[in-house]
Write an enzyme that holds these catalytic residues in place. Structure first.
Site, mmCIF file in Angstrom:
data_model
loop_
_atom_site.group_PDB
_atom_site.id
_atom_site.type_symbol
_atom_site.label_atom_id
_atom_site.label_comp_id
_atom_site.label_asym_id
_atom_site.label_seq_id
_atom_site.Cartn_x
_atom_site.Cartn_y
_atom_site.Cartn_z
ATOM 1 N N HIS A 168 0.729 -1.317 -0.048
ATOM 2 C CA HIS A 168 0.229 0.054 -0.143
ATOM 3 C C HIS A 168 0.872 1.305 0.053
ATOM 4 C CE1 HIS A 168 -4.077 -2.162 1.917
ATOM 5 N NE2 HIS A 168 -4.015 -1.828 0.400
ATOM 6 N N CYS A 264 -2.318 2.801 8.995
ATOM 7 C CA CYS A 264 -3.265 1.763 8.724
ATOM 8 C C CYS A 264 -4.381 1.582 9.632
ATOM 9 C CB CYS A 264 -2.622 0.414 8.603
ATOM 10 S SG CYS A 264 -1.404 0.081 7.019
#
Length: 701
Positions: A168, A264
């Site tokens: 990511h 996150c």
């Protein structure tokens, strides 16, 4: 706490490493401590509450990664783009996050079902609100970026992720207040790093090393001048503090086991809208069509791999599989690239594979006029070895003189439109040259499965043969040589002096004498050492029969050169009986033309050696015309030069003891080329033996 910044978090009530969908999860299945995870999450929660408002979404059973709320979606103002998770294990989170966003007044946009986009994990706003950085490559698709630009009315900058550990964008990239950027450069491709450097001044780029990257230092939460993260090295903390940031470390090791940390675990839901910033995306898409034996020839896989490896993404719009073994297939593929520059590169490579735009899309290739002799307009199309056609006045025109690394000139003649390959040096003022990649297609030979599989002596597919296969390859090449000779074809040999040093001279001379060679290409050295062997029995001063150096032998080649220069040419030395054997002797005796291209290292040189490089290239190109097969024997530079001049459809054999040379020639892409890694003297000896064994029904004694 007076801050208006809000974050969304989800308690780790059901958190665990239940599956493996990234490298961090490997080896950590069910190894996370629930108690420590709760403790670490609570510490992060309270740290953030000291600086911002934290909202909570209810954790749900069966979706253990729901704790990573950054992936819920992307929020700007009162607009939200819901995530489309790449892995089915996380897709169950989508309805819960959608319900929360709608319940809190956000207008929720949903991407098409099969278009992955993983929210603020792969899309990060520049903290000054000027643009959106959007990642792709592992979890999010490039095709999602135009949607983001349109729905959020913001400029989107696409960054390609290259390291699967940083799957990511937020694992390796963190925009900070006042235009600073914390990032790990090796996680991105070269194009993305250039884009970052163009947008972020060097003084504000904080590039970290792998030590900090693997502890997810970039996976940080930035609130004004405060940075909350798992861990940072002393060096990084000093760098951040010198830029005016306060660093707060809060251990999140239990969440690292699932591939996440502070960022996150949070989703910022108060991203302010800049009224003077509007939609823009450099992402470009085109549709191409491919026809042929796409599966069994591997063309469709090559094309899709090329797109991804080149920084783009694809969508197969249609695929029609041939119903019978001899039937061809067709496919329409949507190609997406992060910029026009990348798209042009991808399209050039796809054209080389035979891809072309739908006919109705392009009526004419783009032409620009040459304004300086020998200089093409910018962005001119560079040709390949494959037969090429160009679109002019809505018709396909075949390009003449196909060769690699040329421009295409189009002109009108009394007999119609003409298109031909032109070297840059040959371009004249007023020539019209094709630029870009619109309206260009290459023609690949299409063969049925039966043709490929049942032909008794079909030429080997492109590749490099190892030593243990040499005899098999020689058998096939000998058969080809016999067929070409007996049918009046043309074989061209490009050879280096190693042919002589390895004892292959007598065998190559035999091939010339028996009519297997119709042209010889080489340099000054092969001719000198061939004649040295003929006149003095040595090559580079080494006795070819005994394999030992001869006293004073290092002078032999110069004596040979001097002798030939005295007679004026190799042919005259043969006529006068000075040269009585060898490769060049046989060429003269059997009227086989040869061309010797000189170089800066040549002694003498021989009077036949052409020291004008351009004239030598032209002579090579002339002798190659009409060739059915080219045999390249241990001469890297001459062979590469010959390869670049040769169109597809000409069979090529490259023989060299150095695998790198063989691979270089085989990589030019022709399916009718083969490389043989072996001693060239051994190869020629085996080839002559095999030819002597063969009998041909077409041969007339």
């Amino acid at each position: 706490m007076t801050s208006s910044i809000r974050f969304l978090m989800c308690a780790p009530d059901h958190y665990d490493v239940d599956y493996v969908i990234n490298p961090w999860m490997e080896g950590n299945l069910h190894k996370s401590s629930r108690d420590r995870a709760v403790e670490q999450w609570q510490q992060l929660f309270h740290t953030l509450k000291d600086h911002a408002i934290v909202d909570l979404v209810k954790p749900e059973k069966g979706v253990p990664d729901m704790v990573f709320t950054a992936n819920a979606g992307l929020v700007l103002g009162d607009t939200a783009v819901l995530s489309r998770f790449f892995h089915k294990e996380r897709q169950g989170e989508e309805p819960f996050f959608k319900a929360w966003l709608e319940a809190h007044g956000f207008t929720v946009h949903e991407l098409p079902k099969d278009l992955p986009f993983e929210g603020a994990g792969d899309a990060l706003f520049d903290r000054e609100g000027r643009w959106l950085w959007a990642g792709y490559g592992f979890r999010s698709e490039l095709d999602s970026h135009p949607y983001l630009a349109r729905w959020l009315d913001i400029e989107v900058l696409s960054l390609r992720l290259m390291d699967e550990r940083f799957y990511h964008l937020d694992t390796c990239f963190c925009p900070l207040t006042d235009g600073y950027l914390l990032y790990y450069a090796p996680a991105f491709d070269a194009y993305s790093n250039r884009l970052i450097e163009m947008r972020v001044p060097e003084a504000k780029r904080i590039a970290i090393g792998e030590e900090d990257a693997v502890t997810f230092a970039c996976n940080a939460v930035n609130i004004d001048r405060t940075i909350v993260l798992n861990k940072a090295s002393d060096k990084l903390k000093q760098r951040l503090e010198s830029a005016g940031f306060q660093v707060i470390e809060t251990p999140l090791t239990e969440f690292l086991k699932a591939g996440g940390a502070a960022k996150c675990l949070t989703l910022r839901v108060t991203e302010p809208v800049q009224v003077d910033v509007h939609a823009s995306a450099s992402v470009e898409s085109r549709v191409v069509r491919m026809d042929g034996h796409l599966l069994d020839a591997g063309l469709i896989n090559q094309a899709l791999d090329l797109i991804v490896d080149g920084g783009g993404s694809f969508q197969v719009l249609n695929f029609n599989l041939g119903e019978q073994r001899q039937s061809t297939s067709s496919a329409e593929v949507k190609v997406t690239a992060p910029s026009h520059e990348v798209m042009e590169t991808l399209m050039t490579q796809l054209i080389d594979l035979g891809a072309l735009p739908p006919p109705q899309d392009v009526c004419d290739s783009i032409l620009e006029t040459v304004t300086q002799a020998g200089v093409s307009p910018d962005d001119f199309y560079v040709t390949t070895i494959y037969p090429t056609e160009v679109r002019v006045q809505c018709d396909w025109v075949k390009v003449r003189g196909q060769r690699m690394d040329a421009a295409i000139v189009v002109r009108e003649t009394p007999s119609g439109l003409d298109a031909y390959c032109s070297l840059l040096r040959d371009l004249q003022v007023g020539d019209r040259v094709i630029v870009g990649v619109e309206g260009i297609r290459t023609i690949r030979k299409t063969e049925s499965r039966e043709q490929r599989n049942t032909q008794e002596f079909s030429f080997m597919g492109a590749g490099v043969s190892s030593e243990r296969r040499v005899e098999l390859v020689v058998e096939q090449i000998a058969w080809e040589l016999r067929q070409i000779r007996d049918q009046g074809g043309k074989v061209v040999v490009s050879a280096g002096p190693v042919v002589i040093h390895t004892g292959g001279g007598e065998h190559l001379a035999h091939l010339v004498r028996e009519g297997y060679v119709q042209a010889l290409l080489g340099g000054n050295a092969i001719a000198v050492h061939d004649i040295e062997q003929s006149m003095m029995g040595t090559s580079l001063g080494v006795d070819m029969k005994r394999g030992v150096s001869v006293r004073g032998g290092h002078r032999h080649h110069l004596k040979v050169i001097n002798t030939i220069r005295r007679y004026g040419s190799i042919a005259k030395a043969v006529e006068q009986g000075v040269v009585t054997s060898g490769i060049l002797y046989e060429c003269v005796q059997h009227n086989v033309p040869f061309s010797l291209a000189g170089s800066i290292r040549d002694d003498g040189p021989l009077p036949d050696t052409q020291m004008d490089l351009i004239k030598a290239q032209e002579d090579y190109a002339r002798l190659i015309q009409g060739a059915d097969l080219i045999l390249m024997l241990s001469s890297m530079l001459h062979s590469i030069g010959v390869g670049n001049m040769t169109p597809a459809g000409v069979k090529m054999v490259c023989v060299d003891i150095n695998p790198a040379v063989v691979t270089k020639l085989s990589d030019r892409g022709s399916v009718e080329s083969v490389g043989v890694v072996t001693d060239v003297g051994l190869f020629l000896s085996l080839l002559v033996q095999q030819l002597d064994k063969l009998t041909s029904p077409y041969h007339v004694a």
